[in-house]
Design a protein around this motif. Structure first.
Motif, mmCIF file in Angstrom:
data_model
loop_
_atom_site.group_PDB
_atom_site.id
_atom_site.type_symbol
_atom_site.label_atom_id
_atom_site.label_comp_id
_atom_site.label_asym_id
_atom_site.label_seq_id
_atom_site.Cartn_x
_atom_site.Cartn_y
_atom_site.Cartn_z
ATOM 1 N N LEU A 173 0.834 -1.204 0.000
ATOM 2 C CA LEU A 173 0.000 0.000 0.000
ATOM 3 C C LEU A 173 0.868 1.253 0.000
ATOM 4 C CD1 LEU A 173 -2.802 -1.018 2.551
ATOM 5 C CD2 LEU A 173 -2.955 -0.966 0.053
ATOM 6 N N LEU A 174 1.917 1.262 0.809
ATOM 7 C CA LEU A 174 2.830 2.406 0.843
ATOM 8 C C LEU A 174 3.569 2.564 -0.479
ATOM 9 C CD1 LEU A 174 4.338 2.006 4.438
ATOM 10 C CD2 LEU A 174 2.661 3.693 3.690
ATOM 11 N N ILE A 175 3.991 1.448 -1.057
ATOM 12 C CA ILE A 175 4.683 1.505 -2.347
ATOM 13 C C ILE A 175 3.756 2.064 -3.428
ATOM 14 C CG2 ILE A 175 5.665 0.089 -4.198
ATOM 15 C CD1 ILE A 175 6.793 -1.755 -2.065
ATOM 16 N N ASN A 176 2.520 1.580 -3.451
ATOM 17 C CA ASN A 176 1.576 2.008 -4.474
ATOM 18 C C ASN A 176 1.300 3.517 -4.402
ATOM 19 O OD1 ASN A 176 -0.520 1.456 -6.579
ATOM 20 N ND2 ASN A 176 -1.902 2.131 -4.956
ATOM 21 N N PHE A 177 1.183 4.055 -3.173
ATOM 22 C CA PHE A 177 0.827 5.472 -3.044
ATOM 23 C C PHE A 177 2.053 6.382 -3.110
ATOM 24 C CE2 PHE A 177 -0.166 9.312 -0.583
ATOM 25 C CZ PHE A 177 -1.288 9.746 -1.274
ATOM 26 N N PHE A 178 3.038 6.144 -2.225
ATOM 27 C CA PHE A 178 4.155 7.075 -2.093
ATOM 28 C C PHE A 178 5.243 6.875 -3.146
ATOM 29 C CE2 PHE A 178 2.425 7.125 2.253
ATOM 30 C CZ PHE A 178 2.291 8.491 2.431
ATOM 31 N N ILE A 192 4.655 5.006 -6.377
ATOM 32 C CA ILE A 192 4.145 4.919 -7.751
ATOM 33 C C ILE A 192 3.251 6.108 -8.101
ATOM 34 C CG2 ILE A 192 2.743 3.545 -9.329
ATOM 35 C CD1 ILE A 192 3.664 1.051 -7.848
ATOM 36 N N LYS A 193 2.241 6.359 -7.272
ATOM 37 C CA LYS A 193 1.306 7.437 -7.590
ATOM 38 C C LYS A 193 1.884 8.824 -7.313
ATOM 39 C CE LYS A 193 -2.957 4.787 -7.029
ATOM 40 N NZ LYS A 193 -4.276 4.687 -6.337
ATOM 41 N N VAL A 194 2.476 9.018 -6.157
ATOM 42 C CA VAL A 194 3.014 10.321 -5.792
ATOM 43 C C VAL A 194 4.490 10.461 -6.175
ATOM 44 C CG1 VAL A 194 3.315 11.954 -3.874
ATOM 45 C CG2 VAL A 194 1.374 10.387 -3.875
ATOM 46 N N VAL A 235 10.942 2.917 -5.014
ATOM 47 C CA VAL A 235 10.088 1.736 -4.853
ATOM 48 C C VAL A 235 10.737 0.722 -3.931
ATOM 49 C CG1 VAL A 235 8.988 -0.191 -6.049
ATOM 50 C CG2 VAL A 235 9.012 2.072 -7.098
ATOM 51 N N ALA A 236 12.004 0.413 -4.195
ATOM 52 C CA ALA A 236 12.660 -0.638 -3.416
ATOM 53 C C ALA A 236 14.173 -0.442 -3.483
ATOM 54 C CB ALA A 236 12.257 -2.017 -3.933
#
Length: 310
Positions: free
Chosen positions: A150-155, A157-159, A164-165
């Motif tokens: 969830l954190l990866i997807n928002f902070f 990818i989206k923002v 990512v990693a």
């Protein structure tokens, strides 16, 4: 004090020996072996040589004794799947990343957990209390391996604020630290709130308030110190688990920590790696709990370390 320390050290050694014995027995009780995937590709003679190299051709009691002898010399043995590296080298390489990540997660958990718990206790049955408890419920309900994506997807990818990693700068540590700290923040908040409510109803708190001492100083000098003991108790296993790495989160963020080697060791049936990482984690846990017991006496002088039952 000296008698207590000697007794505790002996108990720690016995506990670690039991962990080693159980892990060794359970690991060998599982069907299969480290060379099962290669048995159809390599000649039988080569497989026999490999088993002899790692003492896997010996009876289990002999393997167990040989491992204990090496363990007494602090030698965790070679990795079966990585001929060029030993388990000691793997732990040495991975512990830095795991410890740094764990230290950040612990700091976040303590700062926000204690703060939220105090605010909730001082505003009991008010909207701040409800908000803090709602966040605590979410923290307990959502595990770290769900929070991480969830954190990866928002902070990431989206923002696109954080990477990512992988592992490099401090920016790479923010998301995994938040994922690891989310659950502990919730638990510490609940512990701190319940303990703080009990402490704030004590007579010495009322006496301090009656003397005209500002509430901020009453909470700081008398409230937090007496309410924090349940949090200190929780810190033992928390520090051990976070400092030595949380396997799934490290795998999700591709962090080169101890968790990566443990997961790979399980998949590859790498006996020395599984045993070595388990022993290392257990040793950290046992020592941390011992230090937490000593910390009790510094936080609350009424607690004494003796051989007698409390």
């Amino acid at each position: 004090m000296s008698n207590y320390l000697v007794k505790r050290v002996l108990m720690m050694i016995v506990t670690l020996w039991i962990i080693v014995t159980l892990t060794f027995s359970l690991m060998h009780a599982i069907p299969g072996n480290p060379f099962a995937s290669e048995s159809d590709q390599l000649p039988e003679q080569i497989l026999n040589n490999l088993r002899a190299k790692y003492n896997l051709d010996q009876p289990l009691p002999v393997q167990y004794v040989l491992y204990l002898k090496n363990l007494l010399l602090l030698d965790l043995g070679p990795s079966i799947k990585s001929d060029s590296r030993g388990v000691n080298d793997m732990i040495s390489d991975g512990f830095g990343a795991s410890a740094w990540l764990g230290a950040q997660a612990i700091a976040i958990a303590l700062v926000f957990g204690i703060t939220f718990g105090i605010v909730a206790a001082l505003n009991r049955n008010k909207w701040l209390d409800y908000v803090a408890m709602a966040l605590a419920v979410l923290g307990v309900a959502i595990p770290s391996f769900i929070m991480a994506p969830l954190l990866i997807n928002f902070f990431a990818i989206k923002v696109s604020i954080f990477p990512v990693a992988t592992w490099g700068t401090w920016m790479h540590t923010v998301l995994p630290s938040l994922a690891l700290a989310f659950g502990p923040v919730a638990i510490i908040t609940r512990y701190m709130r319940a303990s703080m409510i009990e402490v704030m109803n004590q007579n010495y708190i009322r006496t301090a308030e009656a003397k005209g001492i500002p509430m901020f100083l009453v909470v700081l000098r008398h409230g937090i110190r007496n309410a924090i003991l349940p949090v200190v108790t929780f810190l033992g296993p928390l520090i051990a688990s976070l400092i030595t790495g949380t396997f799934v989160v490290e795998k999700i963020f591709a962090i080169p920590g101890i968790g990566k080697y443990f997961v790979d060791g399980i998949f590859n049936r790498d006996y020395p790696v599984i045993l070595g990482t388990t022993i290392f984690y257990s040793a950290i846990l046992i020592v941390t709990i011992f230090l937490i017991d000593i910390a009790y006496t510094l936080i609350d002088p009424r607690i004494k370390l003796t051989n007698k039952e409390r």
